[in-house]
Every structure is written in C-alpha cells, then in structure tokens.
Design an enzyme around this catalytic site. Structure first.
Site, PDB file in Angstrom:
ATOM      1  N   ASN A  19     -13.610   7.939  -3.614  1.00  0.00           N
ATOM      2  CA  ASN A  19     -13.931   6.942  -4.626  1.00  0.00           C
ATOM      3  C   ASN A  19     -13.900   5.570  -3.975  1.00  0.00           C
ATOM      4  O   ASN A  19     -12.971   5.246  -3.241  1.00  0.00           O
ATOM      5  CB  ASN A  19     -12.914   6.995  -5.772  1.00  0.00           C
ATOM      6  CG  ASN A  19     -13.029   8.284  -6.565  1.00  0.00           C
ATOM      7  OD1 ASN A  19     -14.126   8.720  -6.881  1.00  0.00           O
ATOM      8  ND2 ASN A  19     -11.904   8.893  -6.888  1.00  0.00           N
ATOM      9  N   GLY A  62     -13.574   4.229  -9.853  1.00  0.00           N
ATOM     10  CA  GLY A  62     -12.203   4.474 -10.298  1.00  0.00           C
ATOM     11  C   GLY A  62     -11.191   4.574  -9.180  1.00  0.00           C
ATOM     12  O   GLY A  62     -10.156   5.223  -9.335  1.00  0.00           O
ATOM     13  N   CYS A 108       0.205   3.484   3.016  1.00  0.00           N
ATOM     14  CA  CYS A 108       0.820   2.980   4.253  1.00  0.00           C
ATOM     15  C   CYS A 108       2.304   3.313   4.262  1.00  0.00           C
ATOM     16  O   CYS A 108       2.870   3.631   5.323  1.00  0.00           O
ATOM     17  CB  CYS A 108       0.601   1.473   4.390  1.00  0.00           C
ATOM     18  SG  CYS A 108      -1.051   1.015   4.961  1.00  0.00           S
ATOM     19  N   ASP A 113      -2.057  15.899  -3.317  1.00  0.00           N
ATOM     20  CA  ASP A 113      -2.090  14.881  -4.360  1.00  0.00           C
ATOM     21  C   ASP A 113      -0.945  15.114  -5.339  1.00  0.00           C
ATOM     22  O   ASP A 113      -0.648  16.254  -5.718  1.00  0.00           O
ATOM     23  CB  ASP A 113      -3.437  14.914  -5.096  1.00  0.00           C
ATOM     24  CG  ASP A 113      -3.677  13.645  -5.900  1.00  0.00           C
ATOM     25  OD1 ASP A 113      -4.584  12.873  -5.517  1.00  0.00           O
ATOM     26  OD2 ASP A 113      -2.966  13.415  -6.906  1.00  0.00           O
ATOM     27  N   HIS A 116      -9.239   7.132   1.324  1.00  0.00           N
ATOM     28  CA  HIS A 116      -8.784   8.533   1.319  1.00  0.00           C
ATOM     29  C   HIS A 116      -9.907   9.404   0.797  1.00  0.00           C
ATOM     30  O   HIS A 116     -10.700   8.985  -0.054  1.00  0.00           O
ATOM     31  CB  HIS A 116      -7.530   8.697   0.459  1.00  0.00           C
ATOM     32  CG  HIS A 116      -7.665   8.153  -0.927  1.00  0.00           C
ATOM     33  ND1 HIS A 116      -7.564   6.809  -1.203  1.00  0.00           N
ATOM     34  CD2 HIS A 116      -7.917   8.757  -2.107  1.00  0.00           C
ATOM     35  CE1 HIS A 116      -7.749   6.619  -2.497  1.00  0.00           C
ATOM     36  NE2 HIS A 116      -7.979   7.774  -3.075  1.00  0.00           N
ATOM     37  N   HIS A 133      -6.389   2.270  -0.102  1.00  0.00           N
ATOM     38  CA  HIS A 133      -6.344   2.752   1.284  1.00  0.00           C
ATOM     39  C   HIS A 133      -7.300   3.941   1.320  1.00  0.00           C
ATOM     40  O   HIS A 133      -7.074   4.932   0.615  1.00  0.00           O
ATOM     41  CB  HIS A 133      -4.903   3.155   1.632  1.00  0.00           C
ATOM     42  CG  HIS A 133      -4.691   3.589   3.055  1.00  0.00           C
ATOM     43  ND1 HIS A 133      -3.675   3.076   3.845  1.00  0.00           N
ATOM     44  CD2 HIS A 133      -5.332   4.508   3.833  1.00  0.00           C
ATOM     45  CE1 HIS A 133      -3.706   3.650   5.035  1.00  0.00           C
ATOM     46  NE2 HIS A 133      -4.710   4.533   5.056  1.00  0.00           N
ATOM     47  N   CYS A 138       0.837  -1.210   0.000  1.00  0.00           N
ATOM     48  CA  CYS A 138       0.000   0.000   0.000  1.00  0.00           C
ATOM     49  C   CYS A 138       0.869   1.256   0.000  1.00  0.00           C
ATOM     50  O   CYS A 138       1.611   1.509   0.968  1.00  0.00           O
ATOM     51  CB  CYS A 138      -0.936  -0.021   1.215  1.00  0.00           C
ATOM     52  SG  CYS A 138      -1.886   1.502   1.374  1.00  0.00           S
TER      53      CYS A 138
HETATM   54  P1  AMP Z   1      -8.294   7.399  -6.224  1.00  0.00           P
HETATM   55  O1  AMP Z   1      -8.270   7.308  -7.723  1.00  0.00           O
HETATM   56  O2  AMP Z   1      -9.539   7.986  -5.687  1.00  0.00           O
HETATM   57  O3  AMP Z   1      -7.934   6.076  -5.581  1.00  0.00           O
HETATM   58  O4  AMP Z   1      -7.165   8.462  -5.850  1.00  0.00           O
HETATM   59  C1  AMP Z   1      -5.809   8.140  -5.677  1.00  0.00           C
HETATM   60  C2  AMP Z   1      -5.072   9.438  -5.713  1.00  0.00           C
HETATM   61  O5  AMP Z   1      -3.803   9.235  -5.114  1.00  0.00           O
HETATM   62  C3  AMP Z   1      -4.816   9.980  -7.120  1.00  0.00           C
HETATM   63  O6  AMP Z   1      -5.402  11.273  -7.228  1.00  0.00           O
HETATM   64  C4  AMP Z   1      -3.297  10.002  -7.218  1.00  0.00           C
HETATM   65  O7  AMP Z   1      -2.817  11.113  -7.954  1.00  0.00           O
HETATM   66  C5  AMP Z   1      -2.887  10.046  -5.761  1.00  0.00           C
HETATM   67  N1  AMP Z   1      -1.570   9.528  -5.475  1.00  0.00           N
HETATM   68  C6  AMP Z   1      -1.060   8.316  -5.817  1.00  0.00           C
HETATM   69  N2  AMP Z   1       0.179   8.173  -5.332  1.00  0.00           N
HETATM   70  C7  AMP Z   1       0.471   9.306  -4.657  1.00  0.00           C
HETATM   71  C8  AMP Z   1       1.605   9.767  -3.923  1.00  0.00           C
HETATM   72  N3  AMP Z   1       2.721   9.018  -3.794  1.00  0.00           N
HETATM   73  N4  AMP Z   1       1.558  10.992  -3.368  1.00  0.00           N
HETATM   74  C9  AMP Z   1       0.456  11.766  -3.503  1.00  0.00           C
HETATM   75  N5  AMP Z   1      -0.656  11.377  -4.162  1.00  0.00           N
HETATM   76  C10 AMP Z   1      -0.646  10.168  -4.744  1.00  0.00           C
END
Ligand code: AMP
Length: 117
Positions: free
Chosen positions: A90, A96, A10, A33, A103, A101, A7
C-alpha cells in the site's frame, strides 16, 4: 506519516518491539502481521527506512531484487507456491498505508477475495 524516530517497523528492526519473525537477512526482515487478514499474512520489509515502493525504485543497490527474492523464499517456506498467494504494498493515503516504512504484505492460505487488503 510518522518520522523515522517514531517508526514502529524501525523499532521492530532494532529489537525494541517484539515480532513473530519469519525470515531475516542483512537487508530484509519479515514477520507475521499482528492483525492477520489471512491464515498466512507476513510483512516483508527492507531494514533501511523508506516510505514507499517509489523510494525503493529510486535506489540503485539491488534492494528491489533482494525484496522479491526474499518474498519468493518465504512463499516456499510457507508452502504457498501451489495454492497461490498475493504480494502487495500500500502506498500513500488512497491505498490506506498506515505504517510509513515500506512493507509488502504476503497473503495466502485461503481463497483471497476483493478488496485486496
Ligand atoms: P499498511 O496498512 O499497508 O500500512 O499495513 C500495516 C500493517 O502493519 C497492518 O496490516 C498492521 O496490522 C501491521 N502492523 C502494525 N504494527 C504491527 C506490529 N507491531 N507487528 C506486526 N504487524 C504490525
């Protein structure tokens, strides 16, 4: 969906991957993000690993309220309360969800249009 050991969030919580931290307390972490969809795009998450808001709802620890309270605090830190903002999560394939994890996305700083994310 990845397992706990894979993860990415995590790993961020553990300090193994860097993040642009906005807020932290003992139960919650919030960071910007990496691919922002708006001038303000912050992810707010419980440190405890769980996949979805359904898992959060099943807990009886007050964590749901902690997440909302942290989100409200960050809205004020980012001065979004007057202009408005979007707070969303989401859940699963149709929404999507790409990181398994839980958020919440906090989006603001511009006129937000559909689609939501
Ligand atoms: P979701 O599609 O709702 O699962 O959102 C996941 C979000 O996590 C996306 O907007 C990604 O751009 C963001 N994301 C993925 N990896 C990282 C990271 N290492 N640091 C910051 N944001 C991230």
């Amino acid at each position: 969906m990845n397992g706990l050991e894979d993860c990415v969030f995590c790993k961020i919580i553990a300090g193994e991957i860097p993040c642009d931290k906005v807020y932290e307390n003992d139960r919650i972490l919030a960071f910007r993000d990496i691919q922002p969809q708006a001038p303000v795009h912050i992810l707010i998450l419980p440190k405890r690993h769980m996949e979805s808001v359904l898992d959060l709802a099943d807990l009886k620890t007050g964590l749901s309220a902690n997440v909302i309270e942290a989100a409200a605090h960050i809205v004020r830190l980012e001065r979004l309360e007057a202009s408005g903002f979007r707070l969303l999560t989401n859940c699963g394939a149709d929404a999507g969800q790409t990181v398994s994890h839980l958020h919440f996305h906090l989006l603001g700083g511009k006129q937000l249009t559909a689609p939501l994310a």
